[in-house]
Design an enzyme around this catalytic site. Structure first.
Site, PDB file in Angstrom:
ATOM      1  N   ARG A  39       0.838  -1.189   0.000  1.00  0.00           N
ATOM      2  CA  ARG A  39       0.000   0.000   0.000  1.00  0.00           C
ATOM      3  C   ARG A  39       0.875   1.242   0.000  1.00  0.00           C
ATOM      4  O   ARG A  39       0.559   2.254  -0.628  1.00  0.00           O
ATOM      5  CB  ARG A  39      -0.933   0.027   1.218  1.00  0.00           C
ATOM      6  CG  ARG A  39      -1.936   1.206   1.156  1.00  0.00           C
ATOM      7  CD  ARG A  39      -2.708   1.402   2.454  1.00  0.00           C
ATOM      8  NE  ARG A  39      -1.853   1.871   3.525  1.00  0.00           N
ATOM      9  CZ  ARG A  39      -1.575   1.187   4.627  1.00  0.00           C
ATOM     10  NH1 ARG A  39      -2.058  -0.040   4.805  1.00  0.00           N
ATOM     11  NH2 ARG A  39      -0.788   1.701   5.557  1.00  0.00           N
ATOM     12  N   TYR A  72     -15.920  17.843 -15.040  1.00  0.00           N
ATOM     13  CA  TYR A  72     -16.382  16.462 -14.930  1.00  0.00           C
ATOM     14  C   TYR A  72     -17.366  16.326 -13.764  1.00  0.00           C
ATOM     15  O   TYR A  72     -17.130  16.859 -12.677  1.00  0.00           O
ATOM     16  CB  TYR A  72     -15.174  15.546 -14.744  1.00  0.00           C
ATOM     17  CG  TYR A  72     -15.520  14.124 -14.404  1.00  0.00           C
ATOM     18  CD1 TYR A  72     -16.412  13.392 -15.185  1.00  0.00           C
ATOM     19  CD2 TYR A  72     -14.963  13.510 -13.285  1.00  0.00           C
ATOM     20  CE1 TYR A  72     -16.742  12.097 -14.865  1.00  0.00           C
ATOM     21  CE2 TYR A  72     -15.278  12.200 -12.967  1.00  0.00           C
ATOM     22  CZ  TYR A  72     -16.177  11.499 -13.757  1.00  0.00           C
ATOM     23  OH  TYR A  72     -16.500  10.210 -13.431  1.00  0.00           O
ATOM     24  N   ASP A 112      -6.527  19.761 -14.110  1.00  0.00           N
ATOM     25  CA  ASP A 112      -6.902  18.440 -14.607  1.00  0.00           C
ATOM     26  C   ASP A 112      -6.539  18.397 -16.089  1.00  0.00           C
ATOM     27  O   ASP A 112      -7.175  19.039 -16.916  1.00  0.00           O
ATOM     28  CB  ASP A 112      -8.400  18.204 -14.390  1.00  0.00           C
ATOM     29  CG  ASP A 112      -8.821  16.779 -14.721  1.00  0.00           C
ATOM     30  OD1 ASP A 112      -8.185  16.160 -15.598  1.00  0.00           O
ATOM     31  OD2 ASP A 112      -9.792  16.283 -14.124  1.00  0.00           O
ATOM     32  N   LYS A 159      -7.933   7.189 -18.991  1.00  0.00           N
ATOM     33  CA  LYS A 159      -8.249   7.695 -20.326  1.00  0.00           C
ATOM     34  C   LYS A 159      -7.041   7.594 -21.259  1.00  0.00           C
ATOM     35  O   LYS A 159      -6.518   6.529 -21.482  1.00  0.00           O
ATOM     36  CB  LYS A 159      -8.755   9.122 -20.211  1.00  0.00           C
ATOM     37  CG  LYS A 159     -10.216   9.266 -19.788  1.00  0.00           C
ATOM     38  CD  LYS A 159     -10.561   8.714 -18.438  1.00  0.00           C
ATOM     39  CE  LYS A 159     -11.998   9.026 -18.035  1.00  0.00           C
ATOM     40  NZ  LYS A 159     -12.239   8.715 -16.620  1.00  0.00           N
TER      41      LYS A 159
END
Length: 379
Positions: free
Chosen positions: A46, A98, A170, A195
């Site tokens: 992690r 978004y 972004d 993406k």
């Protein structure tokens, strides 16, 4: 190194144990220690994983940054940035963004005492009006999702510096191939790696890239403490995708231009949103801060009826109706009922997002085949 060379080589190196050219998938949760606290830099996956480390280094190199952090999704990356804020802080965000970003801001962090202002950012003077002593973050998408508005990153960086606030950009639609926000003054670059960066619609991941060492300390703490970290298999898939990022983005841009020109001339199309058009708002800014104009296009049919838009979406054969974007295959979507459904209708319409808007993610297929698909669907 030039970008194409960086895409292949920067941030990665052959495996020191075997000489493997491709970064191994270190599918392990834990690591042997020589003595308590005496390890080889890895103790629990992690916190750190060798596959993830190489991906983070590659992401930083592509964006011209010093540090990169990878996350299990783009939303986990956004969440990590917002955790830097405290009750009473204020954020100025573009009003065309978004839906998931809007949702986490208004439904998760606003109830914790953080105030968000959603404003059009085509004119920085309107943004300046919202700046107060409490402004700690300016949030930019450019091009925006889904109206492809262009925001001047350098101007936003100047305003953020003046306000003593961070600027987060972004950059999902552009990738570092088309636009490098850090070089324009941004503090943090945000990605949904799902993406274009991964590019093959086969993994979900997010990332942050930045230069500041204190940000590394703060953001990596939240990355580890909150646990929104990706597995090594997904990191491997993104590393693989990055090696063809420049080639894919070139074709996305070429096909995007062909599709945008076709739609602009179609008798049944009322409006096309694509920053490559000279009459697009802030086209001059896009030409200055981007290498090319991308493969994301939105359009509205004449009559602006939602039922007409849905009929077109149902007829597509190559433009698959699906969530997401940026894969090698062409996708289509209806933001009002899909990606932006979490934004109230009044807020959407105020930003200019009509209920009949169709969003296209133009893939890397043959452009003539894509145009034929548009022709049969629109009629």
């Amino acid at each position: 190194m030039k970008f194409a060379t960086k895409a292949i080589h920067a941030g990665v190196h052959p495996d020191p144990e075997t000489g493997a050219i491709m970064t191994p998938i270190y599918q392990t949760s834990t690591y042997a220690q020589r003595s308590p606290g005496d390890n080889r830099g890895y103790e629990y996956s992690r916190t750190h994983n060798p596959t993830r480390t190489q991906l983070q280094d590659a992401l930083a190199a592509l964006d011209g940054g010093k540090h990169g952090l990878a996350f299990a999704s783009g939303m986990a990356a956004i969440d990590c940035v917002l955790r830097l804020l405290k009750p009473g802080d204020e954020v100025i965000s573009t009003d065309d963004l978004y839906g998931g970003s809007y949702r986490i801001m208004t439904k998760v962090y606003e109830p914790l005492g953080i105030k968000f202002h959603f404003v059009p950012m085509g004119d920085m003077a309107k943004v300046r009006e919202k700046v107060t002593a409490k402004t700690k973050l300016i949030w930019v998408e450019t091009p925006t999702n889904p109206l492809l508005n262009i925001i001047d990153i350098a101007a936003a960086a100047s305003l953020a510096k003046e306000a003593g606030a961070l600027l987060a950009v972004d950059n999902t639609f552009s990738t570092p191939y088309l636009q490098e926000p850090l070089a324009l003054g941004a503090d943090i670059v945000v990605y949904s790696l799902t993406k274009y960066m991964a590019g093959h619609s086969d993994t979900v991941m997010g990332a942050l890239v930045f230069n500041d060492d204190q940000l590394l300390k703060d953001l990596s703490f939240y990355q580890n403490a909150c646990g929104g970290t990706p597995g090594p298999q997904d990191c491997f898939l993104v590393l693989r995708g990055l090696k063809t990022l420049h080639l894919r983005m070139q074709r996305h841009c070429e096909n995007g231009r062909a599709i945008a020109e076709y739609l602009r001339q179609h008798p049944k199309v009322e409006k096309v949103y694509w920053p490559g058009f000279e009459n697009h708002p802030n086209h001059a800014v896009a030409a200055r801060q981007m290498r090319d104009f991308g493969g994301m296009i939105s359009f509205v049919l004449k009559g602006d009826k939602q039922e007409d838009a849905i009929a077109v979406l149902e007829k597509f054969q190559l433009f698959t109706l699906a969530e997401s974007l940026g894969g090698v295959e062409s996708l289509s979507g209806h933001p009002a009922t899909m990606t932006h459904a979490s934004i109230p209708a009044e807020q959407r319409r105020k930003a200019g997002l009509s209920d009949s808007l169709i969003r296209l993610s133009v893939g890397i297929e043959d452009a003539e085949d894509l145009i034929d698909d548009l022709a049969q669907a629109i009629g």
